[in-house]
Design a protein around this motif. Structure first.
Motif, PDB file in Angstrom:
ATOM      1  N   ALA A  42       0.825  -1.214   0.000  1.00 27.97           N
ATOM      2  CA  ALA A  42       0.000   0.000   0.000  1.00 27.97           C
ATOM      3  C   ALA A  42       0.855   1.259   0.000  1.00 27.97           C
ATOM      4  O   ALA A  42       0.396   2.322  -0.409  1.00 27.97           O
ATOM      5  N   CYS A  43       2.109   1.134   0.443  1.00 29.07           N
ATOM      6  CA  CYS A  43       3.035   2.276   0.427  1.00 29.07           C
ATOM      7  C   CYS A  43       3.719   2.432  -0.924  1.00 29.07           C
ATOM      8  O   CYS A  43       4.548   3.329  -1.094  1.00 29.07           O
ATOM      9  N   GLY A  44       3.413   1.533  -1.869  1.00 29.78           N
ATOM     10  CA  GLY A  44       4.000   1.635  -3.202  1.00 29.78           C
ATOM     11  C   GLY A  44       5.242   0.795  -3.393  1.00 29.78           C
ATOM     12  O   GLY A  44       5.942   0.942  -4.398  1.00 29.78           O
ATOM     13  N   ILE A  45       5.547  -0.096  -2.446  1.00 25.43           N
ATOM     14  CA  ILE A  45       6.730  -0.942  -2.560  1.00 25.43           C
ATOM     15  C   ILE A  45       6.381  -2.168  -3.393  1.00 25.43           C
ATOM     16  O   ILE A  45       5.345  -2.794  -3.181  1.00 25.43           O
ATOM     17  N   SER A  46       7.254  -2.514  -4.312  1.00 23.19           N
ATOM     18  CA  SER A  46       6.986  -3.645  -5.202  1.00 23.19           C
ATOM     19  C   SER A  46       6.993  -4.962  -4.432  1.00 23.19           C
ATOM     20  O   SER A  46       7.554  -5.063  -3.331  1.00 23.19           O
ATOM     21  N   GLY A  47       6.391  -5.978  -5.042  1.00 23.03           N
ATOM     22  CA  GLY A  47       6.340  -7.283  -4.404  1.00 23.03           C
ATOM     23  C   GLY A  47       7.714  -7.865  -4.130  1.00 23.03           C
ATOM     24  O   GLY A  47       7.948  -8.466  -3.077  1.00 23.03           O
ATOM     25  N   ASN A  48       8.652  -7.688  -5.072  1.00 20.65           N
ATOM     26  CA  ASN A  48      10.007  -8.202  -4.874  1.00 20.65           C
ATOM     27  C   ASN A  48      10.693  -7.522  -3.699  1.00 20.65           C
ATOM     28  O   ASN A  48      11.395  -8.173  -2.913  1.00 20.65           O
ATOM     29  N   LYS A  49      10.503  -6.215  -3.578  1.00 23.26           N
ATOM     30  CA  LYS A  49      11.122  -5.498  -2.462  1.00 23.26           C
ATOM     31  C   LYS A  49      10.473  -5.880  -1.140  1.00 23.26           C
ATOM     32  O   LYS A  49      11.149  -5.940  -0.106  1.00 23.26           O
ATOM     33  N   VAL A  50       9.176  -6.127  -1.153  1.00 16.96           N
ATOM     34  CA  VAL A  50       8.501  -6.578   0.070  1.00 16.96           C
ATOM     35  C   VAL A  50       9.097  -7.906   0.520  1.00 16.96           C
ATOM     36  O   VAL A  50       9.418  -8.099   1.701  1.00 16.96           O
ATOM     37  N   ARG A  51       9.278  -8.838  -0.417  1.00 16.10           N
ATOM     38  CA  ARG A  51       9.844 -10.129  -0.061  1.00 16.10           C
ATOM     39  C   ARG A  51      11.293  -9.990   0.425  1.00 16.10           C
ATOM     40  O   ARG A  51      11.730 -10.712   1.326  1.00 16.10           O
ATOM     41  N   ALA A  52      12.021  -9.038  -0.164  1.00 16.88           N
ATOM     42  CA  ALA A  52      13.392  -8.798   0.293  1.00 16.88           C
ATOM     43  C   ALA A  52      13.396  -8.250   1.714  1.00 16.88           C
ATOM     44  O   ALA A  52      14.202  -8.665   2.554  1.00 16.88           O
ATOM     45  N   LEU A  53      12.495  -7.316   2.005  1.00 17.41           N
ATOM     46  CA  LEU A  53      12.414  -6.751   3.357  1.00 17.41           C
ATOM     47  C   LEU A  53      12.054  -7.829   4.373  1.00 17.41           C
ATOM     48  O   LEU A  53      12.607  -7.877   5.478  1.00 17.41           O
ATOM     49  N   GLN A  54      11.132  -8.695   4.005  1.00 18.09           N
ATOM     50  CA  GLN A  54      10.758  -9.772   4.909  1.00 18.09           C
ATOM     51  C   GLN A  54      11.925 -10.732   5.129  1.00 18.09           C
ATOM     52  O   GLN A  54      12.123 -11.238   6.237  1.00 18.09           O
ATOM     53  N   ALA A  55      12.722 -10.967   4.085  1.00 18.41           N
ATOM     54  CA  ALA A  55      13.892 -11.831   4.231  1.00 18.41           C
ATOM     55  C   ALA A  55      14.934 -11.200   5.146  1.00 18.41           C
ATOM     56  O   ALA A  55      15.586 -11.892   5.935  1.00 18.41           O
ATOM     57  N   ILE A  56      15.075  -9.881   5.066  1.00 19.56           N
ATOM     58  CA  ILE A  56      16.024  -9.181   5.945  1.00 19.56           C
ATOM     59  C   ILE A  56      15.566  -9.268   7.390  1.00 19.56           C
ATOM     60  O   ILE A  56      16.371  -9.492   8.310  1.00 19.56           O
ATOM     61  N   VAL A  57      14.264  -9.095   7.636  1.00 24.54           N
ATOM     62  CA  VAL A  57      13.728  -9.217   8.992  1.00 24.54           C
ATOM     63  C   VAL A  57      13.960 -10.631   9.518  1.00 24.54           C
ATOM     64  O   VAL A  57      14.363 -10.827  10.669  1.00 24.54           O
ATOM     65  N   ALA A  58      13.728 -11.623   8.655  1.00 25.05           N
ATOM     66  CA  ALA A  58      13.943 -13.016   9.067  1.00 25.05           C
ATOM     67  C   ALA A  58      15.418 -13.264   9.393  1.00 25.05           C
ATOM     68  O   ALA A  58      15.745 -13.978  10.347  1.00 25.05           O
ATOM     69  N   ALA A  59      16.324 -12.673   8.614  1.00 29.27           N
ATOM     70  CA  ALA A  59      17.755 -12.838   8.864  1.00 29.27           C
ATOM     71  C   ALA A  59      18.154 -12.204  10.189  1.00 29.27           C
ATOM     72  O   ALA A  59      18.965 -12.759  10.941  1.00 29.27           O
ATOM     73  N   GLU A  60      17.569 -11.039  10.490  1.00 29.11           N
ATOM     74  CA  GLU A  60      17.868 -10.396  11.769  1.00 29.11           C
ATOM     75  C   GLU A  60      17.340 -11.231  12.924  1.00 29.11           C
ATOM     76  O   GLU A  60      18.017 -11.418  13.940  1.00 29.11           O
ATOM     77  N   THR A  61      16.134 -11.755  12.770  1.00 31.23           N
ATOM     78  CA  THR A  61      15.547 -12.592  13.812  1.00 31.23           C
ATOM     79  C   THR A  61      16.396 -13.840  14.049  1.00 31.23           C
ATOM     80  O   THR A  61      16.540 -14.309  15.180  1.00 31.23           O
ATOM     81  N   ALA A  62      16.985 -14.368  12.974  1.00 35.01           N
ATOM     82  CA  ALA A  62      17.822 -15.562  13.086  1.00 35.01           C
ATOM     83  C   ALA A  62      19.214 -15.250  13.631  1.00 35.01           C
ATOM     84  O   ALA A  62      20.015 -16.164  13.834  1.00 35.01           O
TER      85      ALA A  62
END
Length: 200
Positions: free
Chosen positions: A61-81
């Protein structure tokens, strides 16, 4: 009138203007982007959001593409790990870059920029940066910029910064049409906010 707000309990400093609603910056307010500790409730809620299925829709909804959303989620997952802990700062850049590039959506250019601007590594030559590489090629006439930059070790990051500065301040080509309008003052996005000091 814009006034500085108090630092909220999540460690994120906000800006408020006039009678803004509690906990929410007023319309047009600019946040001071300083994030709290990794254990803050703000970060915890962001980590929980993907599991709740809300983060992707919010980011899209903020205008971020699907690929960038998945990248951001992967970064969050990496930080959590625990992959993005303070130990990264002690690693040599090639090892750190290998870890970062193992995260979806993070490539060599991003790893180089993180090394230069976040970890302040003084000796990174960003071979994937079009501006730095192109500027060095024009100045030296050499196609192999990595070989040229090697002479500047262990300060290749400083070389890249100078090349970006040269690129940003380069005059317009002499063959431009005479009637082309020119800007005589900095673009609005380049102006410093009122009250900020000029950096040296």
């Amino acid at each position: 009138m814009r006034v500085r707000g108090e630092e909220d309990r999540h460690g994120v400093e906000t800006w408020a203007a006039g009678a803004s609603r509690p906990g929410r910056p007023a319309r047009g307010a600019r946040p001071h982007r300083r994030f709290g500790p990794a254990s803050s409730p703000t970060r915890a809620r962001f980590r929980e959001a993907p599991r709740a299925g809300k983060a992707a829709a919010l980011l899209r909804a903020c205008g971020i593409s699907g690929n960038k959303v998945r990248a951001l989620q992967a970064i969050v997952a990496a930080e959590t790990a625990g992959l993005l802990g303070p130990g990264l700062a002690a690693l040599p850049h090639p090892e750190r870059a290998a870890i970062l590039c193992g995260i979806r959506g993070v490539g060599p250019w991003t790893a180089d920029m993180v090394g230069i601007f976040h970890f302040h590594d003084p000796d990174i030559w960003p071979t994937g940066d079009v501006a730095a590489v192109g500027c060095l090629r024009r100045l030296t006439g050499q196609a192999d910029t990595a070989a040229v930059a090697a002479a500047f070790a262990p300060y290749r990051s400083i070389l890249a910064r100078y090349l970006w500065r040269i690129k940003d301040t380069a005059p317009a080509p002499a063959d431009l049409p005479a009637d082309l309008p020119t800007r005589t003052e900095p673009a609005p996005w380049a102006r410093r906010p009122r009250g900020t000091a000029k950096s040296g």
